[in-house]
Design a protein around this motif. Structure first.
Motif, short mmCIF file in Angstrom:
data_model
loop_
_atom_site.label_atom_id
_atom_site.label_comp_id
_atom_site.label_asym_id
_atom_site.label_seq_id
_atom_site.Cartn_x
_atom_site.Cartn_y
_atom_site.Cartn_z
N THR A 103 0.84 -1.21 0.00
CA THR A 103 0.00 0.00 0.00
C THR A 103 0.87 1.25 0.00
O THR A 103 2.03 1.23 0.43
N VAL A 104 0.29 2.35 -0.45
CA VAL A 104 1.01 3.63 -0.46
C VAL A 104 1.34 4.04 0.97
O VAL A 104 2.44 4.55 1.25
N ARG A 105 0.41 3.83 1.88
CA ARG A 105 0.67 4.17 3.28
C ARG A 105 1.86 3.37 3.82
O ARG A 105 2.74 3.92 4.48
N GLY A 106 1.88 2.08 3.51
CA GLY A 106 3.00 1.26 3.95
C GLY A 106 4.32 1.70 3.34
O GLY A 106 5.36 1.71 4.01
N THR B 113 7.68 2.96 5.45
CA THR B 113 9.00 2.36 5.23
C THR B 113 10.02 3.41 4.81
O THR B 113 11.16 3.41 5.29
N THR B 114 9.61 4.31 3.91
CA THR B 114 10.52 5.37 3.47
C THR B 114 10.95 6.24 4.64
O THR B 114 12.13 6.62 4.75
N ALA B 115 10.00 6.54 5.54
CA ALA B 115 10.33 7.36 6.71
C ALA B 115 11.31 6.65 7.65
O ALA B 115 12.08 7.31 8.37
N LEU B 116 11.28 5.32 7.65
CA LEU B 116 12.15 4.55 8.54
C LEU B 116 13.56 4.37 7.99
O LEU B 116 14.47 3.98 8.73
N LEU B 117 13.76 4.63 6.71
CA LEU B 117 15.08 4.39 6.10
C LEU B 117 16.21 5.12 6.83
O LEU B 117 17.24 4.50 7.14
N TRP C 186 10.40 -10.37 7.74
CA TRP C 186 9.33 -9.43 8.06
C TRP C 186 8.77 -8.77 6.81
O TRP C 186 8.17 -7.69 6.89
N GLY C 187 8.94 -9.40 5.69
CA GLY C 187 8.29 -8.96 4.47
C GLY C 187 9.00 -7.82 3.76
O GLY C 187 10.19 -7.55 3.99
N PRO C 188 8.26 -7.11 2.88
CA PRO C 188 8.88 -6.04 2.08
C PRO C 188 9.57 -4.97 2.92
O PRO C 188 10.62 -4.45 2.53
N ARG C 189 8.98 -4.63 4.07
CA ARG C 189 9.61 -3.58 4.89
C ARG C 189 10.95 -4.04 5.44
O ARG C 189 11.95 -3.30 5.39
#
Length: 496
Positions: A61-64, A68-72, A110-113
């Motif tokens: 999802t866009v939210r997801g 993830t981008t914010a966590l980089l 833990w998947g894509p993230r």
């Protein structure tokens, strides 16, 4: 290979938009770094951070994706600190680098993230070696990473978020298991061991560019599961590097680090990386190698000797990955392929059941998401079978059976799509023949997945009625799948 890249389907021009947006996002990030007064080191760091933010974040999802981008930076900045701080402590640096490799691969459970954060952490450490980052440069590098991720996010989620108009993709869960039976656990151990080999041998080859070998090992493990997949990916990486070096001699060398021309060619390379990634790893590596050559031209160190060294280090990395997957906790192609085929068949069962409910008039029945899931699962099957259908595979019998399985699974998918299209017609009706045909298809799937007998029954089926014709074609494909999937133990479908 040329045909695969340039004639490959691009539904909705998704790859074209993906690549074009990447060029815009990375260009904005570098421009912001330039306006902030950053040096070439800062600009390169920022450009890579933006590239990773746009390339590796693949949440459904866009939210997801935004989260993830914010966590980089939260993952990347501590790793960058460690890499720069250990610049003059080789032993501690090497141990830390291998720890990052193992943790980054392990995080894929833990998947894509987890995958995205693991890649960002590894590449942050890698770029610190590439640029010989030192502690006094950290404030500038911190700012470059933060500004570039922000710029990439502004383009991806603000200026051009085409994903908002698309249905969320069906992402099949990764293969499970516990402990050493879990693929991600085995891969973390394999990648760490392979990277350790690459690090040691790479340093023997070159005390300055050894990190190329570690990088090659890391990226060979990305998006692979089995031993065969990893070996094929290693071959493709090496082939793409060879072609990229040849192109670099013709393109990057004559540029002599000219800033304007390098910027234009780098933009072309970025577009090529993003546009070809989904269809050809070899072509993607060609563009990556050419981009690396252009960056070394900017740094003033590009030469034939450096390009030859890159090839040697890539070979060391590929060898490290190969030895790790062959000798250490191997995950066989047979086991992985069988698992994905089983999932695909169960999805066929679910698609048929949901379509039958739709034809029976159930208002809440919607087989379309199941069809999307089936397409994703079949993509995973193709990836896992790739070692068998590779042109260099000498096992011709297994190659033929693998191609037969892929063809029959594609037949199943085609019949399912046709059946769902018929069911979407408001005038479509349901009768006893459809119910019986759906039941036979489901029984065939259960027989294939449980080891029972699969029999083809054609009595009473009319191929003039579309729904029945699709069900009959589906039943026939499932019956024909029984033979290649049930080969004798001495000659399994895949034994690589």
């Amino acid at each position: 290979m040329l045909k695969r890249v340039f004639v490959a389907p691009d539904p909705g021009r998704t790859r074209l938009r993906f690549a074009t947006r990447a060029v815009l996002g990375i260009a904005l990030a570098i421009a912001v770094c330039g306006l902030a007064g950053h040096s070439l080191t800062g600009a390169v760091t920022g450009g890579l951070a933006a590239l990773l933010a746009l390339f590796t974040v693949t949440d459904a999802t866009v939210r997801g994706q935004a989260v993830t981008t914010a966590l980089l930076p939260a993952v990347g900045l501590p790793v960058l600190t460690a890499a720069a701080g250990l610049h003059d402590q080789p032993v501690a640096r090497d141990i830390t680098f291998l720890t990052v490799v193992g943790a980054g691969v392990y995080a894929r459970r833990w998947g894509p993230r987890g995958h995205s954060l693991g890649v960002f952490a590894f590449m942050t450490f890698f770029v610190a070696q590439f640029l010989h980052a030192t502690p006094d440069q950290l404030p500038e590098l911190y700012a470059a990473v933060l500004l570039s991720v922000l710029a990439a996010a502004a383009v991806r989620f603000g200026l051009w978020c085409y994903e908002r108009r698309l249905p969320p993709p069906a992402v099949p869960a990764s293969l499970g298991g516990t402990g050493l039976a879990r693929v991600t656990t085995r891969q973390a151990i394999q990648a760490t061991a392979g990277a350790g080999f690459a690090l040691v041998v790479g340093q023997l080859v070159s005390g300055q560019r050894w990190y190329w070998a570690v990088g090659a090992t890391w990226w060979i493990f990305v998006n692979t599961t089995s031993r065969g997949e990893t070996l094929v990916r290693g071959f493709r990486r090496l082939l793409g590097t060879v072609i990229g070096i040849a192109v670099g001699l013709l393109v990057a060398m004559p540029v002599h680090g000219d800033p304007a021309l390098t910027a234009v060619l780098a933009a072309v390379c970025v577009f090529g990386i993003f546009y070809t990634a989904a269809v050809s790893y070899t072509w993607m590596m060609l563009w990556v190698t050419l981009l690396a050559g252009l960056l070394y031209g900017l740094l003033g160190v590009l030469g034939p000797g450096l390009l030859a060294l890159r090839l040697a280090e890539t070979g060391v990395g590929a060898l490290g990955a190969a030895l790790a997957v062959i000798l250490l906790l191997p995950v066989t192609t047979h086991s992985v392929t069988d698992a994905w085929i089983q999932r695909a068949l169960r999805c066929v069962h679910a698609c048929t059941a949901e379509t039958a409910r739709r034809l029976a008039g159930a208002a809440d029945a919607d087989p379309v998401p199941r069809v999307a899931e089936l397409e994703q699962l079949l993509a995973r099957v193709r990836l896992s079978v790739a070692p068998l259908v590779h042109p260099l595979n000498p096992m011709l019998g297994r190659k033929r059976r693998a191609r037969q399985v892929l063809a029959l699974l594609d037949d199943c998918a085609r019949e399912i799509r046709g059946l769902v299209a018929v069911a979407a017609d408001p005038e479509a009706s349901h009768d006893a023949r459809l119910a019986a045909a759906c039941y036979r298809v489901q029984a065939a799937v259960e027989a294939l997945t449980d080891g029972g007998d699969v029999s083809l029954q054609t009595d009473g089926l009319s191929t003039t009625e579309p729904a029945l014709a699709h069900l009959h074609g589906l039943e026939r494909a499932l019956a024909e799948l029984a033979r290649p999937l049930r080969t004798p133990p001495g000659s399994p479908l895949v034994g690589a």
